[in-house]
Structure formats: structure tokens, C-alpha cells
Motif scaffolding. Sequence first.
Motif, PDB file in Angstrom:
ATOM      1  N   THR A  33       0.800  -1.221   0.000  1.00  0.00           N
ATOM      2  CA  THR A  33       0.000   0.000   0.000  1.00  0.00           C
ATOM      3  C   THR A  33       0.834   1.272   0.000  1.00  0.00           C
ATOM      4  O   THR A  33       0.425   2.278  -0.576  1.00  0.00           O
ATOM      5  N   GLU A 161      -8.124  -2.404   7.410  1.00  0.00           N
ATOM      6  CA  GLU A 161      -7.678  -2.352   6.018  1.00  0.00           C
ATOM      7  C   GLU A 161      -7.955  -3.702   5.377  1.00  0.00           C
ATOM      8  O   GLU A 161      -7.807  -4.754   6.028  1.00  0.00           O
ATOM      9  N   ALA A 163      -7.959  -5.976   1.314  1.00  0.00           N
ATOM     10  CA  ALA A 163      -7.529  -6.039  -0.087  1.00  0.00           C
ATOM     11  C   ALA A 163      -8.222  -7.207  -0.769  1.00  0.00           C
ATOM     12  O   ALA A 163      -8.463  -8.255  -0.148  1.00  0.00           O
ATOM     13  N   MET A 185      -7.300  -2.079  -2.788  1.00  0.00           N
ATOM     14  CA  MET A 185      -6.971  -2.011  -1.366  1.00  0.00           C
ATOM     15  C   MET A 185      -7.701  -0.824  -0.746  1.00  0.00           C
ATOM     16  O   MET A 185      -7.791   0.237  -1.358  1.00  0.00           O
ATOM     17  N   ARG A 187      -8.666   1.419   3.027  1.00  0.00           N
ATOM     18  CA  ARG A 187      -8.483   1.727   4.457  1.00  0.00           C
ATOM     19  C   ARG A 187      -9.717   2.469   4.942  1.00  0.00           C
ATOM     20  O   ARG A 187     -10.098   3.511   4.379  1.00  0.00           O
ATOM     21  N   ARG A 199      -3.038   4.648   1.673  1.00  0.00           N
ATOM     22  CA  ARG A 199      -3.164   3.195   1.772  1.00  0.00           C
ATOM     23  C   ARG A 199      -4.353   2.638   1.003  1.00  0.00           C
ATOM     24  O   ARG A 199      -4.631   1.446   1.085  1.00  0.00           O
ATOM     25  N   GLN A 200      -5.058   3.471   0.286  1.00  0.00           N
ATOM     26  CA  GLN A 200      -6.256   3.040  -0.438  1.00  0.00           C
ATOM     27  C   GLN A 200      -6.076   3.342  -1.925  1.00  0.00           C
ATOM     28  O   GLN A 200      -5.981   4.503  -2.315  1.00  0.00           O
ATOM     29  N   ARG A 201      -6.011   2.290  -2.735  1.00  0.00           N
ATOM     30  CA  ARG A 201      -5.806   2.496  -4.166  1.00  0.00           C
ATOM     31  C   ARG A 201      -6.070   1.211  -4.941  1.00  0.00           C
ATOM     32  O   ARG A 201      -6.293   0.147  -4.358  1.00  0.00           O
ATOM     33  N   ALA A 228      -3.860   7.350  -4.941  1.00  0.00           N
ATOM     34  CA  ALA A 228      -4.547   7.202  -3.657  1.00  0.00           C
ATOM     35  C   ALA A 228      -5.288   8.498  -3.322  1.00  0.00           C
ATOM     36  O   ALA A 228      -4.994   9.549  -3.900  1.00  0.00           O
TER      37      ALA A 228
END
Length: 340
Positions: A33, A161, A163, A185, A187, A199-201, A228
Motif C-alpha cells: 500500500t 484495512e 484487499a 486495497m 483503508r 493506503r487506499q488504491r 490514492a
Amino acid sequence: MLGKTDAPYKNSTAKFNPFFAMIGDYQVIMANTGGDNRVEFGTRLDHSIWYESPNWRGVVIDALVSPGQNRASNSDNIAAGESDCTGGNIPGSGGITPQTCSDGSFGTATSASISYTKGPLYVTGAYERHENVNRSSDITSIYPSGNAYSQLLEAQDVAAEDAGKVGVMYTLPTKTTFGGIFETMHRYVPADLAFQNERQRLGTWFVANQRLSRNTSLHFGWAHAFRAPGDPGQHNDSNGIPPGGDPATDADAGAKVDNTANMFTVAFKDQLNKNLMVYFDWALTANGPAAHYDLGAGGRAVTTDCHDAFAATGGLVGSNPHCWTGGQLMGLSAGLNYKF
């Protein structure tokens, strides 16, 4: 089974990664991430309980749970029976004091995968979730002022989190294999933390393998990390003032910055005998202005990491290690792989 193991999420697409333990390993971007050496959704999980099904006409199902065993409800302590923070970091890796597990340590982890194989076709899907992931050190590094608003955000920056991914691989009669993975992924933080949520993409991976002879093969891979929602910032791109921040001390990269990246890898392999293989490997990672993906990741064999520049000059005074964004990294590697 009981013990420590690679999770089903990692194992489900291992055959898509001919560059394992080389520079250009797909873990530089896939399941990773933040772009550091630690691969959040590609790690070995401690004190696990898992099940691997028989092969039911090509269908295989794996499932795992790793109880958190953390001594703190926000995962900032070391889990019982462990020597480091859950997820692979040591206490204080976020660069803050007092030294705690506040740089990605998590509680209970669950992981599952399903795959189907029929002749030259392989299809898989996988999911993994980490509870109470503590990333409060990101907030602490953004807000040296430590004002009341930052303390509120710090308390909020403990969240789940997860995925998920799907992958398809097919081998042609010409002994050419093509494969692709799509990964998402997420968060689960409140909207007021979106500005620093790197951390989110989404991520994608394409791989092509060509058998040249009985013992030699050529491999190509391309990974892409999508943008992200936000970014906490590193030393050379922390140019904005975060919400409620002090202009004199507080800085971040902010929302909607370009933290995309592409990685390209090419490798030639020669299987000298059943145990010994020699390889030649080239990799290039092209980072967006706010991205810091490297050439190797995963903690084994050949790894690189932006944090290797520990004593670099510049950036924030008194802050180590120094991590820089926007780099265009390229490397060549040759090695021997011996399997006992």
C-alpha cells in the motif's frame, strides 16, 4: 494446520511473479500500500490457523485466521509471543517517541482464496483483512505542533484495512504464458483523514513468460499503482499545510497528489540443472511526483527501500530516515538460485 505461514492471499498469485526475490519483484507495487519494503498484504502471518482444501475438479479453497493477540486495543503494543510489531516493523519505526507499534501494526488478520485450474487456464480470487491497523505515527509526523485537532485525528487513525484481487493466467501451445491481476486495497478511515490516506488504491499487474528452450526462458512484467485519495508526505513533497495545521511547523503532501507509479521488469533465466538456476534481471520504477515505490520489496533476498537513505542531508531537520518521492529508479541484477 497451525503455525506461521504465507497467507492464502499471497499464495494465490505467486505463479504470476517470475521475479520473486529479484529487483522488479511484483511486490514492489502489488499488495504494497505504501511503497516501502514491507508488503502489507504479502507477508507471513504468525500464530495462524488455516485450511487448504483438496482439489475438487480443479477448484481449491484456502482460508486462514491469525488472532491478533495484541496487548492493546489499538494495536500499538507487541502481540503476545512476538518480538516485533505485527506486520514486520520494530517499535518506533514511525520515527516518533515514545516508541510504539504505530506504523502499521494490526490485530486479527483473515485471508482466503479460491482458484480454478483446467489445462492451460488458471483463475483465482482472494481477499484479506487486517483489523485495527494503527497508523497514528503518520499524523504525528504531519503535525509536529501537536495541536488539539491533530490529537483527534491521531486517535481516529486506527482502522481496518482490506484487499481483494482477481487473476487470470493462460498458457498457449507456443509455451507462451500471459497473466494479469486486478487489485483493490481500502483503508476504512473517516472522511477527515482522506487527505493523508495513501493506503487506499487500485493496482494492476501484467506478466508474459516465453519458454525459449528446455532450460531457458524470458519474462516481462508491468505493474501500475493508481492514485490514492491522499498522502502524508515525505521529505521533499511535504509542501502543504494539513487541515488545522500550524503553518510554522506542520506540513503534508495532501489530497489528490500524483502518487501513481509504473514498474517494468525483464528477466532471462537458465535452469542449469534441477537445483541450480542463473538469472539476469533488469527493472525500472517510474514514480509520480508524490510516489516512492522502489525496486525490491518483501524482506527477502534482493530488496531496496527509500528508507535506505538513512543519513541523507536535507529535508526536515532532525528527521530520519530520509525518504524521497518522484524518483526514477533503474537496476541490473544477476544471480544464482540454488534449491536444496
